[in-house]
Design a protein around this motif. Structure first.
Motif, PDB file in Angstrom:
ATOM      1  N   VAL A 144      13.644  69.481 -97.658  1.00 17.91           N
ATOM      2  CA  VAL A 144      12.567  68.450 -97.459  1.00 17.91           C
ATOM      3  C   VAL A 144      12.454  67.412 -96.717  1.00 17.91           C
ATOM      4  O   VAL A 144      11.556  67.235 -96.075  1.00 17.91           O
ATOM      5  CB  VAL A 144      12.247  67.986 -99.284  1.00 17.91           C
ATOM      6  CG1 VAL A 144      11.216  66.912 -99.237  1.00 17.91           C
ATOM      7  CG2 VAL A 144      11.851  69.039-100.291  1.00 17.91           C
ATOM      8  N   ASN A 147      11.799  68.406 -93.166  1.00 19.43           N
ATOM      9  CA  ASN A 147      10.385  68.431 -92.739  1.00 19.43           C
ATOM     10  C   ASN A 147       9.876  66.906 -92.505  1.00 19.43           C
ATOM     11  O   ASN A 147       9.111  66.735 -91.792  1.00 19.43           O
ATOM     12  CB  ASN A 147       9.598  69.102 -93.893  1.00 19.43           C
ATOM     13  CG  ASN A 147       9.689  70.643 -93.516  1.00 19.43           C
ATOM     14  OD1 ASN A 147       9.112  71.203 -92.811  1.00 19.43           O
ATOM     15  ND2 ASN A 147      10.740  71.297 -94.367  1.00 19.43           N
ATOM     16  N   ILE A 148      10.591  66.070 -93.421  1.00 19.69           N
ATOM     17  CA  ILE A 148      10.074  64.525 -93.096  1.00 19.69           C
ATOM     18  C   ILE A 148      10.435  64.046 -91.941  1.00 19.69           C
ATOM     19  O   ILE A 148       9.824  63.257 -91.062  1.00 19.69           O
ATOM     20  CB  ILE A 148      10.717  63.817 -94.242  1.00 19.69           C
ATOM     21  CG1 ILE A 148      10.071  64.165 -95.486  1.00 19.69           C
ATOM     22  CG2 ILE A 148      10.474  62.026 -94.212  1.00 19.69           C
ATOM     23  CD1 ILE A 148      10.570  63.385 -96.753  1.00 19.69           C
ATOM     24  N   ASN A 150      10.454  65.781 -89.125  1.00 23.61           N
ATOM     25  CA  ASN A 150       9.524  66.201 -88.167  1.00 23.61           C
ATOM     26  C   ASN A 150       8.383  65.113 -88.162  1.00 23.61           C
ATOM     27  O   ASN A 150       7.926  64.784 -86.939  1.00 23.61           O
ATOM     28  CB  ASN A 150       8.720  67.662 -88.665  1.00 23.61           C
ATOM     29  CG  ASN A 150       9.926  68.437 -88.496  1.00 23.61           C
ATOM     30  OD1 ASN A 150      10.921  68.624 -87.647  1.00 23.61           O
ATOM     31  ND2 ASN A 150       9.580  69.838 -89.062  1.00 23.61           N
ATOM     32  N   ILE A 151       7.940  64.622 -89.005  1.00 24.59           N
ATOM     33  CA  ILE A 151       7.107  63.695 -89.220  1.00 24.59           C
ATOM     34  C   ILE A 151       7.444  62.171 -88.358  1.00 24.59           C
ATOM     35  O   ILE A 151       6.657  61.616 -87.502  1.00 24.59           O
ATOM     36  CB  ILE A 151       6.494  63.243 -90.297  1.00 24.59           C
ATOM     37  CG1 ILE A 151       6.001  64.465 -91.163  1.00 24.59           C
ATOM     38  CG2 ILE A 151       5.471  62.393 -90.592  1.00 24.59           C
ATOM     39  CD1 ILE A 151       5.570  64.681 -92.740  1.00 24.59           C
ATOM     40  N   PHE A 173       2.350  69.965 -90.232  1.00 25.08           N
ATOM     41  CA  PHE A 173       3.486  69.211 -90.869  1.00 25.08           C
ATOM     42  C   PHE A 173       3.247  69.094 -92.389  1.00 25.08           C
ATOM     43  O   PHE A 173       4.292  69.085 -93.164  1.00 25.08           O
ATOM     44  CB  PHE A 173       3.726  68.007 -90.188  1.00 25.08           C
ATOM     45  CG  PHE A 173       4.362  68.040 -88.759  1.00 25.08           C
ATOM     46  CD1 PHE A 173       5.117  68.983 -88.355  1.00 25.08           C
ATOM     47  CD2 PHE A 173       3.991  66.914 -87.846  1.00 25.08           C
ATOM     48  CE1 PHE A 173       5.713  68.956 -87.122  1.00 25.08           C
ATOM     49  CE2 PHE A 173       4.617  67.093 -86.761  1.00 25.08           C
ATOM     50  CZ  PHE A 173       5.534  68.103 -86.197  1.00 25.08           C
ATOM     51  N   LEU A 177       5.790  70.584 -95.003  1.00 21.19           N
ATOM     52  CA  LEU A 177       6.451  69.367 -96.202  1.00 21.19           C
ATOM     53  C   LEU A 177       6.187  69.910 -97.642  1.00 21.19           C
ATOM     54  O   LEU A 177       6.945  69.837 -98.512  1.00 21.19           O
ATOM     55  CB  LEU A 177       5.972  68.060 -96.009  1.00 21.19           C
ATOM     56  CG  LEU A 177       6.631  67.162 -96.881  1.00 21.19           C
ATOM     57  CD1 LEU A 177       8.071  66.988 -96.826  1.00 21.19           C
ATOM     58  CD2 LEU A 177       5.856  65.665 -96.449  1.00 21.19           C
ATOM     59  N   MET A 181       8.384  71.112-100.722  1.00 21.24           N
ATOM     60  CA  MET A 181       8.676  70.493-101.841  1.00 21.24           C
ATOM     61  C   MET A 181       8.369  71.231-103.257  1.00 21.24           C
ATOM     62  O   MET A 181       9.018  71.178-104.139  1.00 21.24           O
ATOM     63  CB  MET A 181       7.568  69.357-101.786  1.00 21.24           C
ATOM     64  CG  MET A 181       8.014  67.883-100.925  1.00 21.24           C
ATOM     65  SD  MET A 181       6.634  66.868-100.739  1.00 21.24           S
ATOM     66  CE  MET A 181       7.099  65.980-102.424  1.00 21.24           C
ATOM     67  N   CYS A 202      17.998  61.866 -91.544  1.00 20.52           N
ATOM     68  CA  CYS A 202      16.639  61.983 -90.762  1.00 20.52           C
ATOM     69  C   CYS A 202      16.495  61.092 -89.469  1.00 20.52           C
ATOM     70  O   CYS A 202      15.926  61.442 -88.610  1.00 20.52           O
ATOM     71  CB  CYS A 202      15.594  61.495 -92.161  1.00 20.52           C
ATOM     72  SG  CYS A 202      14.025  61.401 -91.359  1.00 20.52           S
ATOM     73  N   SER A 297      12.736  73.733 -86.702  1.00 15.78           N
ATOM     74  CA  SER A 297      11.996  73.989 -88.062  1.00 15.78           C
ATOM     75  C   SER A 297      11.891  75.582 -88.272  1.00 15.78           C
ATOM     76  O   SER A 297      12.301  75.972 -89.353  1.00 15.78           O
ATOM     77  CB  SER A 297      11.137  73.052 -88.795  1.00 15.78           C
ATOM     78  OG  SER A 297      11.368  71.724 -88.507  1.00 15.78           O
ATOM     79  N   TYR A 322       9.058  79.304 -99.061  1.00 17.59           N
ATOM     80  CA  TYR A 322       8.986  78.417 -98.003  1.00 17.59           C
ATOM     81  C   TYR A 322       8.723  79.039 -96.599  1.00 17.59           C
ATOM     82  O   TYR A 322       8.125  78.367 -95.677  1.00 17.59           O
ATOM     83  CB  TYR A 322      10.327  77.757 -97.830  1.00 17.59           C
ATOM     84  CG  TYR A 322      10.688  76.839 -96.787  1.00 17.59           C
ATOM     85  CD1 TYR A 322       9.779  75.678 -96.706  1.00 17.59           C
ATOM     86  CD2 TYR A 322      11.559  77.061 -96.021  1.00 17.59           C
ATOM     87  CE1 TYR A 322       9.948  74.816 -95.705  1.00 17.59           C
ATOM     88  CE2 TYR A 322      11.635  76.079 -94.695  1.00 17.59           C
ATOM     89  CZ  TYR A 322      10.759  75.186 -94.822  1.00 17.59           C
ATOM     90  OH  TYR A 322      10.858  74.326 -93.383  1.00 17.59           O
ATOM     91  N   SER A 326       6.038  78.106 -93.987  1.00 15.26           N
ATOM     92  CA  SER A 326       6.443  77.414 -92.658  1.00 15.26           C
ATOM     93  C   SER A 326       5.690  78.479 -91.552  1.00 15.26           C
ATOM     94  O   SER A 326       5.177  77.817 -90.326  1.00 15.26           O
ATOM     95  CB  SER A 326       7.802  77.823 -92.661  1.00 15.26           C
ATOM     96  OG  SER A 326       8.498  76.701 -93.451  1.00 15.26           O
TER      97      SER A 326
END
Length: 350
Positions: A144, A147-148, A150-151, A173, A177, A181, A202, A297, A322, A326
């Motif tokens: 999780v 993926n945050i 990436n943002i 994105f 995410l 989750m 992160c 990712s 997932y 993805s």
């Protein structure tokens, strides 16, 4: 007299016609040049992403093979020492290429090393915080936060380099995410120390990717010169760590792994690492931090599937879910970039 005036008018009209044709031909040449340039850029971006993905997946599979073959013989792990071994082999590989005159880059100097050092500092922080994150959190929760990351990278790409993200990119994105989750909803265990290490990982990962983009723009080196400094400084920073955490001593005292097979597998891993370094730098330079982070990712999909085929790794229903989400996010991102490039091409023609 009137005949002379008629000739002048006729000459003037011909001159205007020639000028018009010249302008039109220049416009066509410019449009043709822009389309060719755009085609070359798209091709370079696609091939650099494909090369990075191939090398990254190969590196994970090689390390997985090493771990499955020798971890039973070791009372502990040698994760950081393996990175040091592979860094040494990558330096030997790039120096051999330079010796053979296949590549060219300047001799080592401290000024360039200081410029490049932050890349390796961020890399070491990313490595250390990643290990601590896995120690204090479950794998789904770490996914999780990946993926945050990436943002965060996309936001940094906009803030530092002015790369405005497409709306569809942010939707992609968000989908990835959200999928992570949902996959982790039955395995949520959160602790303050776990959140701290995940947040640290992160931001150190985002810092590594963003500063690598900055370094590829500002440090006057060829890509192979960057590979040289990247691996040399990696060895410089991480070798003392292996002494401090006992990995070097563990390796020296475990005679069961002092074999030619272990040496050659590590040498091959270093060779793959050499190409992975080049592919990473090339991907960031040709596409940007956001695309580089997303490709990283997406690499988890072939890794999970190949791990299942080659190493009998278990793929749970959560992992399959997932992977599906993805893939949808990846296709959406690809569509967003294609439509963005088409719009750019049309605006350049005008």
């Amino acid at each position: 007299m009137s005949s002379s005036k008629g000739d002048d008018v006729e000459k003037g009209l011909k001159r205007i016609e020639l000028d018009t044709n010249s302008v039109e031909s220049k416009q066509k040449a410019t449009i043709s040049s822009n389309s060719v340039s755009g085609g070359k850029t798209a091709f370079a971006a696609t091939t650099s992403c494909a090369l990075y993905s191939f090398c990254s997946v190969s590196m994970v599979l090689v390390n997985k093979s090493l771990a499955s073959s020798y971890n039973s013989l070791i009372d502990g792990d040698l994760n950081i020492l393996l990175v040091v071994f592979q860094g040494i082999m990558a330096v030997i590989a790039v120096e051999f290429c330079k010796f053979m005159n296949w590549v060219e880059y300047p001799r080592f100097n401290y000024s360039t090393a200081r410029q490049w050092a932050p890349v390796n500092i961020f890399f070491c922080l990313m490595l250390f915080t990643g290990m601590e994150s896995l120690e204090h959190n479950t794998v789904p929760m770490v996914t999780v936060f990946k993926n945050i990351t990436n943002i965060v990278v996309s936001a940094g790409d906009f803030y530092f380099f002015g790369t405005k993200p497409e709306k569809l990119v942010m939707v992609a994105f968000g989908a990835m995410l959200g999928g992570a989750m949902l996959a982790a909803q039955n395995d949520v265990t959160i602790s303050p120390i776990g959140i701290f290490w995940m947040a640290a990982n992160c931001f150190s990962t985002a810092g590594y990717i963003l500063y690598m983009k900055f370094a590829t723009k500002t440090v006057k080196l060829s890509k192979f010169g960057m590979v040289f400094y990247n691996n040399l400084l990696c060895v410089f920073f991480l070798l003392p760590v292996t002494y401090g955490n006992g990995e070097l001593k563990l390796f020296m005292t475990t005679e069961a792994i002092h074999t030619s097979d272990y040496f050659f597998k590590n040498a091959f891993a270093g060779f793959v690492g050499f190409f992975l370094n080049f592919a990473s730098l090339n991907c960031v330079a040709n596409t940007g931090p956001t695309t580089y982070a997303l490709v990283g990712s997406m690499n988890k999909i072939p890794i999970a599937i190949l791990g299942y085929i080659l190493f009998d790794s278990v793929i749970t229903s959560q992992t399959w879910f997932y992977i599906s989400v993805s893939m949808c996010g990846g296709f959406l991102y690809s569509y967003a970039k294609i439509t963005s490039n088409r719009r750019s091409a049309k605006s350049s023609k005008r």
